[in-house]
Design a protein around this motif. Structure first.
Motif, short mmCIF file in Angstrom:
data_model
loop_
_atom_site.label_atom_id
_atom_site.label_comp_id
_atom_site.label_asym_id
_atom_site.label_seq_id
_atom_site.Cartn_x
_atom_site.Cartn_y
_atom_site.Cartn_z
N ARG A 54 0.82 -1.21 0.00
CA ARG A 54 0.00 0.00 0.00
C ARG A 54 0.85 1.26 0.00
O ARG A 54 0.40 2.32 -0.42
N ILE A 57 1.70 1.08 -3.97
CA ILE A 57 0.60 0.92 -4.92
C ILE A 57 -0.65 1.54 -4.32
O ILE A 57 -1.27 0.99 -3.40
N PRO A 58 -1.04 2.69 -4.85
CA PRO A 58 -2.24 3.33 -4.31
C PRO A 58 -3.52 2.65 -4.82
O PRO A 58 -3.52 2.00 -5.86
N GLY A 59 -4.59 2.81 -4.07
CA GLY A 59 -5.89 2.36 -4.54
C GLY A 59 -6.39 3.35 -5.58
O GLY A 59 -6.44 4.55 -5.33
N VAL A 60 -6.72 2.87 -6.75
CA VAL A 60 -7.17 3.74 -7.83
C VAL A 60 -8.56 3.32 -8.26
O VAL A 60 -8.81 2.13 -8.46
N GLY A 61 -9.46 4.28 -8.38
CA GLY A 61 -10.80 3.99 -8.85
C GLY A 61 -11.63 3.18 -7.86
O GLY A 61 -12.54 2.48 -8.26
N TYR A 63 -10.54 0.67 -6.18
CA TYR A 63 -10.04 -0.70 -6.14
C TYR A 63 -8.77 -0.77 -5.30
O TYR A 63 -7.89 0.07 -5.44
N ASP A 64 -8.67 -1.79 -4.48
CA ASP A 64 -7.50 -1.98 -3.63
C ASP A 64 -6.50 -2.87 -4.37
O ASP A 64 -6.47 -4.07 -4.20
N TRP A 65 -5.70 -2.24 -5.23
CA TRP A 65 -4.75 -2.98 -6.05
C TRP A 65 -3.68 -3.67 -5.22
O TRP A 65 -3.12 -4.67 -5.64
#
Length: 188
Positions: A54, A57-61, A63-65
């Motif tokens: 985290r 890798i940020p959460g985008v849209g 979604y927890d990528w």
């Protein structure tokens, strides 16, 4: 024989943790609380991979990528290990196939998770509909079962949508198996 046992254990562990990370992704996607026992179980067993990711890798849209990426990496890694043992040789030759098969395995695991959740929901609805696990499981299966409930009427008060969902899930698993079998010779 020993190699088969070792690979089975590696595949089982990777699928277990990938399934938990996928479940964490789905729970966050559905905006479920992690305060119930299922949520706490998932968080405690996946924090080791998700929390460090985290930071990068940020959460985008929405979604927890950071939850989905390690699931794919685990599954692709197992596929790469299997391809490497079978094919040997140059890693770069079979690496794209392992990445693609990792995606197929992630889709496969998603269907398996939904099948398991539908089974758990069906059992809980008959045995103990007020169990602590019943609400989060119902929330996770709702996107699949709600459209089916609009099409399939209840018969004598019995909801047949879980049965149709289980059958559809099995069909999807068969189709994925066929896609994998047809892609294997083309990619290798």
């Amino acid at each position: 024989m020993l190699l088969q046992i070792v690979f089975f254990l590696i595949d089982t562990l990777a699928s277990f943790f990938a399934g938990l990370m996928l479940l964490r992704f789905l729970m966050q996607l559905r905006r479920l609380s992690f305060a119930h026992p299922l949520g706490q179980f998932v968080v405690k067993l996946t924090n080791w991979a998700v929390l460090p990711l985290r930071r990068v890798i940020p959460g985008v849209g929405g979604y927890d990528w950071a939850s989905l990426l390690p699931a794919w990496v685990l599954l692709a890694g197992v596929q790469g290990l299997q391809l490497g043992l079978v094919l040997g040789g140059d890693v770069l030759r079979w690496l794209p196939a392992a990445a693609l098969f990792g995606v197929l395995e992630l889709i496969h695991l998603t269907v398996v998770v939904f099948i398991a959740l539908v089974l758990v929901q069906a059992i809980l609805s008959w045995v103990n509909p007020y169990a602590p696990l019943a609400r989060p499981v119902a929330e996770l299966t709702e996107p699949i079962l709600a459209p089916l409930r609009r099409i399939i009427p209840t018969i004598s008060g019995i909801d047949l949508s879980p049965l149709v969902a289980l059958l559809a899930g099995q069909v999807v698993l068969m189709l994925l198996s066929g896609v994998r079998a047809s892609l294997l010779p083309a990619l290798l």
